[in-house]
Scaffold this active site. Structure first.
Site, mmCIF file in Angstrom:
data_model
loop_
_atom_site.group_PDB
_atom_site.id
_atom_site.type_symbol
_atom_site.label_atom_id
_atom_site.label_comp_id
_atom_site.label_asym_id
_atom_site.label_seq_id
_atom_site.Cartn_x
_atom_site.Cartn_y
_atom_site.Cartn_z
ATOM 1 N N ASP A 115 32.821 50.257 36.414
ATOM 2 C CA ASP A 115 33.875 49.480 37.811
ATOM 3 C C ASP A 115 35.287 49.683 38.109
ATOM 4 O O ASP A 115 35.580 51.343 37.903
ATOM 5 C CB ASP A 115 33.704 48.177 36.871
ATOM 6 C CG ASP A 115 33.444 47.039 38.451
ATOM 7 O OD1 ASP A 115 33.299 46.835 39.125
ATOM 8 O OD2 ASP A 115 34.945 46.477 38.357
ATOM 9 N N TYR A 222 42.964 45.051 43.694
ATOM 10 C CA TYR A 222 42.552 45.311 44.868
ATOM 11 C C TYR A 222 43.292 45.281 45.565
ATOM 12 O O TYR A 222 43.934 45.591 46.342
ATOM 13 C CB TYR A 222 40.750 43.671 45.007
ATOM 14 C CG TYR A 222 39.860 44.189 44.108
ATOM 15 C CD1 TYR A 222 38.776 44.608 44.465
ATOM 16 C CD2 TYR A 222 39.879 43.404 43.155
ATOM 17 C CE1 TYR A 222 37.781 45.281 43.740
ATOM 18 C CE2 TYR A 222 38.741 43.877 42.020
ATOM 19 C CZ TYR A 222 37.654 44.502 42.672
ATOM 20 O OH TYR A 222 36.470 44.519 42.057
ATOM 21 N N HIS A 279 24.806 46.109 38.701
ATOM 22 C CA HIS A 279 25.998 47.406 38.664
ATOM 23 C C HIS A 279 26.855 47.166 37.154
ATOM 24 O O HIS A 279 26.741 48.242 35.862
ATOM 25 C CB HIS A 279 26.740 45.745 38.926
ATOM 26 C CG HIS A 279 28.250 46.424 38.856
ATOM 27 N ND1 HIS A 279 29.081 47.376 39.499
ATOM 28 C CD2 HIS A 279 29.213 45.664 38.605
ATOM 29 C CE1 HIS A 279 30.323 47.353 39.571
ATOM 30 N NE2 HIS A 279 30.510 46.521 38.877
#
Length: 300
Positions: A115, A222, A279
């Site tokens: 990730d 982010y 994921h």
């Protein structure tokens, strides 16, 4: 910079894993450690996780002869939590990897990442800041493949949360729901094997997220990705180190098409796709992930 509290979890003494605090660069990192020797296996976790996400892999790599360091990334758990979005840009994040390697004193380095950790690992391998023996990335595409696919609707609709995270306050409020339990529930609810991510496992992630400033730090990765794109020169984007890409096919955030074309940018690529796995691949299917690591990685 001082650490941000005590350890985020306590390993079983029989696991051979210890939690230590390591000064590297300007920060103090909470690091899960095991094994010994000159070949470092450095393991980078993702959002909204911790080094706890590698709990199934750390003992294996130590048994294979590696000295294993799995740090909590900046802002996570007991690692230092610098303020401001700019402190979470890619030059800072790859700089942390370089500082940790230097602090370890290792002669050889294998980098494993998932990730957000894998986003950092791709950049680190591309810029060749430190020579790597091998690279393992899990459920994150090479940046050139990501750039291609984010222009397409099938990936853009999966990436809605990246745009949401650019907002002030609201992302932190979402992660704070249910007294912070929303973080652990997010991981479990998007897993394919929820029995592996029960309430006690979820609580480790949720408890770390309610530490002061932790949610903002996590979201700032982010925000920095959008606001500070050009802090690192990625050159030709090529990866010359042997690379293993492990991919859980039932990823709710990243489309499987993001794996296509990776071989155009990676000289020596091995791709292992796991059907029926989410994921959170190394937690969702630890036995399968460990088997491929044991097969693909040489003993240290």
């Amino acid at each position: 910079m001082k650490p941000s509290g005590g350890p985020s979890w306590r390993p079983d003494p029989s696991s051979g894993v210890s939690i230590d605090f390591v000064e590297a660069g300007e920060l103090t990192f909470e690091v899960a450690q095991a094994g010994e020797g000159d070949h470092l296996a450095l393991m980078l976790h993702g959002f909204p996780e911790l080094h706890f996400s590698w709990r199934h892999q750390i003992p294996l790599l130590a048994e294979m002869g590696y000295r294993v360091w799995a740090p909590n990334l900046r802002g996570y758990g007991g690692t230092s939590r610098p303020k401001g979005v700019r402190n979470y840009a890619m030059d800072k994040l790859t700089g942390d990897v370089e500082a940790l390697i230097a602090a370890s004193g290792a002669k050889k380095v294998t980098l494993l990442a998932h990730d957000w950790g894998a986003i950092i690992a791709w950049a680190f391998a591309i810029t060749r800041k430190t020579a790597l023996e091998r690279l393992v990335v899990m459920n994150v595409p090479h940046p050139k493949c990501a750039m291609r696919e984010i222009k397409r609707w099938h990936q853009r609709k999966k990436s809605w949360y990246i745009y949401f995270f650019q907002l002030p306050v609201l992302p932190e409020a979402m992660l704070a729901r249910k007294g912070g339990d929303a973080v652990g529930e997010l991981i479990a609810s998007t897993s394919c094997n929820k029995e592996r991510l029960g309430p006690q496992i979820q609580a480790v992630y949720s408890d770390a997220s309610i530490r002061p400033g932790a949610r903002t730090a996590m979201v700032n990765y982010y925000r920095a990705l959008a606001r500070h794109r050009d802090t690192l020169d990625m050159g030709d984007f090529r990866v010359e180190v042997p690379t293993l890409m492990v991919w859980g096919e039932e990823d709710v955030a990243i489309h499987i098409k993001c794996t296509e074309g990776t071989e155009d940018w990676v000289t020596d690529l091995t791709l292992k796709r796991f059907p029926g796995v989410s994921h959170w691949v190394q937690q969702d299917a630890p036995d399968r992930v460990n088997a491929i690591l044991q097969q693909w990685l040489p003993s240290a």
